[in-house]
Design an enzyme around this catalytic site. Structure first.
Site, PDB file in Angstrom:
ATOM      1  N   GLY A  12      43.999  45.252  45.380  1.00 26.68           N
ATOM      2  CA  GLY A  12      44.547  44.287  46.322  1.00 26.68           C
ATOM      3  C   GLY A  12      43.671  43.971  47.524  1.00 26.68           C
ATOM      4  N   ASN A  14      41.754  41.410  47.974  1.00 20.86           N
ATOM      5  CA  ASN A  14      41.949  39.995  48.346  1.00 20.86           C
ATOM      6  C   ASN A  14      43.287  39.804  49.047  1.00 20.86           C
ATOM      7  OD1 ASN A  14      39.797  37.952  47.461  1.00 20.86           O
ATOM      8  ND2 ASN A  14      39.915  39.357  45.714  1.00 20.86           N
ATOM      9  N   ARG A  91      47.837  39.226  34.650  1.00 22.53           N
ATOM     10  CA  ARG A  91      48.731  38.827  33.557  1.00 22.53           C
ATOM     11  C   ARG A  91      48.648  37.316  33.402  1.00 22.53           C
ATOM     12  NH1 ARG A  91      49.076  42.885  30.821  1.00 22.53           N
ATOM     13  NH2 ARG A  91      50.667  41.859  29.582  1.00 22.53           N
ATOM     14  N   VAL A  92      48.635  36.867  32.146  1.00 25.49           N
ATOM     15  CA  VAL A  92      48.633  35.432  31.887  1.00 25.49           C
ATOM     16  C   VAL A  92      50.066  34.933  32.010  1.00 25.49           C
ATOM     17  CG1 VAL A  92      48.192  33.665  30.148  1.00 25.49           C
ATOM     18  CG2 VAL A  92      46.609  35.583  30.400  1.00 25.49           C
ATOM     19  N   LEU A  93      50.246  33.855  32.744  1.00 26.01           N
ATOM     20  CA  LEU A  93      51.592  33.303  32.972  1.00 26.01           C
ATOM     21  C   LEU A  93      51.862  32.170  31.988  1.00 26.01           C
ATOM     22  CD1 LEU A  93      51.278  33.296  36.852  1.00 26.01           C
ATOM     23  CD2 LEU A  93      52.793  34.778  35.503  1.00 26.01           C
ATOM     24  N   ASN A 107      44.881  30.618  42.769  1.00 26.97           N
ATOM     25  CA  ASN A 107      44.274  31.803  42.149  1.00 26.97           C
ATOM     26  C   ASN A 107      42.845  31.931  42.627  1.00 26.97           C
ATOM     27  OD1 ASN A 107      43.941  34.005  40.256  1.00 26.97           O
ATOM     28  ND2 ASN A 107      42.809  32.583  38.918  1.00 26.97           N
ATOM     29  N   HIS A 109      39.132  33.461  41.333  1.00 28.10           N
ATOM     30  CA  HIS A 109      38.459  33.877  40.103  1.00 28.10           C
ATOM     31  C   HIS A 109      36.997  34.191  40.431  1.00 28.10           C
ATOM     32  CE1 HIS A 109      37.862  34.200  35.821  1.00 28.10           C
ATOM     33  NE2 HIS A 109      36.759  33.473  35.940  1.00 28.10           N
ATOM     34  N   GLU A 174      34.775  36.561  48.210  1.00 30.64           N
ATOM     35  CA  GLU A 174      36.180  36.255  47.895  1.00 30.64           C
ATOM     36  C   GLU A 174      37.050  36.418  49.140  1.00 30.64           C
ATOM     37  OE1 GLU A 174      37.750  38.040  44.312  1.00 30.64           O
ATOM     38  OE2 GLU A 174      35.760  38.353  43.485  1.00 30.64           O
TER      39      GLU A 174
HETATM   40  C1  GAR Z   1      38.821  40.113  42.190  1.00 30.72           C
HETATM   41  O1  GAR Z   1      37.434  40.164  41.986  1.00 30.72           O
HETATM   42  C2  GAR Z   1      39.397  38.843  41.607  1.00 30.72           C
HETATM   43  O2  GAR Z   1      38.555  37.727  41.750  1.00 30.72           O
HETATM   44  C3  GAR Z   1      39.528  39.227  40.167  1.00 30.72           C
HETATM   45  O3  GAR Z   1      40.012  40.538  40.191  1.00 30.72           O
HETATM   46  C4  GAR Z   1      39.529  41.191  41.366  1.00 30.72           C
HETATM   47  C5  GAR Z   1      40.712  41.777  42.101  1.00 30.72           C
HETATM   48  O4  GAR Z   1      40.303  42.568  43.174  1.00 30.72           O
HETATM   49  N1  GAR Z   1      40.431  38.326  39.494  1.00 30.72           N
HETATM   50  C6  GAR Z   1      40.302  37.985  38.222  1.00 30.72           C
HETATM   51  O5  GAR Z   1      39.414  38.399  37.497  1.00 30.72           O
HETATM   52  C7  GAR Z   1      41.361  37.039  37.725  1.00 30.72           C
HETATM   53  N2  GAR Z   1      41.022  36.528  36.441  1.00 30.72           N
HETATM   54  P1  GAR Z   1      41.336  42.939  44.327  1.00 30.72           P
HETATM   55  O6  GAR Z   1      42.560  43.543  43.650  1.00 30.72           O
HETATM   56  O7  GAR Z   1      40.586  43.985  45.131  1.00 30.72           O
HETATM   57  O8  GAR Z   1      41.647  41.709  45.090  1.00 30.72           O
END
Ligand code: GAR
Length: 201
Positions: A12, A14, A91-93, A107, A109, A174
Site C-alpha cells: 500500500g 501508493n 484482482r481483475v474486476l 488505476n 500501472h 508512482e
Molecule cells: C505498484 O508498483 C503498482 O503500480 C502495481 O503494484 C504495485 C503496488 O505497490 N500495480 C500493478 O501492477 C497493477 N497492475 P504498493 O502496494 O506499494 O502501492
C-alpha cells in the site's frame, strides 16, 4: 468534499502517498481503504493514518467474481465514496463492476501504457531494450490496464538496470504521480500530466 476509497492488495505504498496528499492538501477525504487480503500490509498503515479500513478476502468466494464484487460493493456502500482509486489492487474486476464506477475509478500501472499491460512490466521493458520506462495513471474501463491516460511519469533506463532496480526506481515516481493526478481529477481536470525528473521521495 470529494470522498475517496483506495483499493489495495499489498503493502500500500501508493495508498499511503494518496492519503498523505489528501490529508495535507485537504482537497479530498480518504473515507476507506479496502483490501482483498486481510493480511495486506497497507491496512495497518491506513489505520494508523486514521482512515477506516475493510477487507473482503477474495479466497472466500472461490472464483465467484460477482459475489466477491457484491461484498466489495457492500463495503463501499457504507463509506459512500465518490471516486475509487486502485493502488496495487491485483484482482481483475468484471465489466459490470467497472460500469458502476465508469468515469469514477482510477488505476496506477507500472509501465508507460499502452506498453506492457498486465504483469512483469519492468522485465518486459528491459527485454524490449526500452530507453525509457515509467508509470501511468489512467481511468479504468472494462479492458485490463486500458482507459484514458491521465498522467505518466518517465525515467531513463540505465544500462545496468534490472527488473528489481527498475521497480525500486519507478515506485517513487508512482508516489509523485498518483496524488497529483488525483487532485487534478477531483478538480475536473482530465488533461494529461507528464512528469519527468521530478523530485521524488
Ligand atoms: C505498484 O508498483 C503498482 O503500480 C502495481 O503494484 C504495485 C503496488 O505497490 N500495480 C500493478 O501492477 C497493477 N497492475 P504498493 O502496494 O506499494 O502501492
Amino acid at each position: 468534499m470529494t470522498r475517496i476509497a483506495v483499493l489495495i492488495s499489498g503493502g500500500g505504498s501508493n495508498m499511503v502517498a494518496l492519503v498523505r496528499a489528501m490529508q495535507a492538501g485537504g482537497w479530498a477525504e480518504p473515507v476507506l481503504v479496502l483490501a482483498n487480503d486481510p493480511d495486506a500490509g497497507g491496512l495497518e498503515k491506513a489505520r494508523s493514518m486514521g482512515v477506516p479500513i475493510a477487507a473482503v478476502d477474495h479466497r472466500d468466494f472461490k472464483g465467484d467474481r460477482p459475489a466477491f464484487e457484491k461484498a466489495l460493493s457492500d463495503a463501499l456502500a457504507t463509506a459512500q465514496p465518490d471516486i475509487l482509486c486502485l493502488a496495487g489492487f491485483m484482482r481483475v474486476l468484471t465489466a459490470d463492476f467497472v460500469a458502476q464506477w465508469a468515469g469514477r475509478m482510477l488505476n496506477i500501472h507500472p509501465s508507460l501504457l499502452p506498453k506492457y499491460k498486465g504483469l512483469q512490466t519492468h522485465a518486459r521493458a528491459l527485454d524490449a531494450g526500452d530507453l525509457q520506462h515509467g508509470c501511468t495513471v489512467h481511468e479504468v474501463t472494462s479492458e485490463l490496464d486500458d482507459g484514458p491516460i491521465l498522467g505518466q511519469a518517465t525515467l531513463d533506463v540505465a544500462p545496468d538496470d534490472t527488473p528489481e532496480t527498475l521497480a525500486t526506481r519507478v515506485l517513487p515516481l508512482e508516489h509523485a504521480l498518483y496524488p497529483r493526478v488525483l487532485e487534478r481529477f477531483v478538480a475536473g481536470d482530465k488533461t494529461l500530466l507528464s512528469l519527468r525528473d521530478v523530485n521524488v521521495d
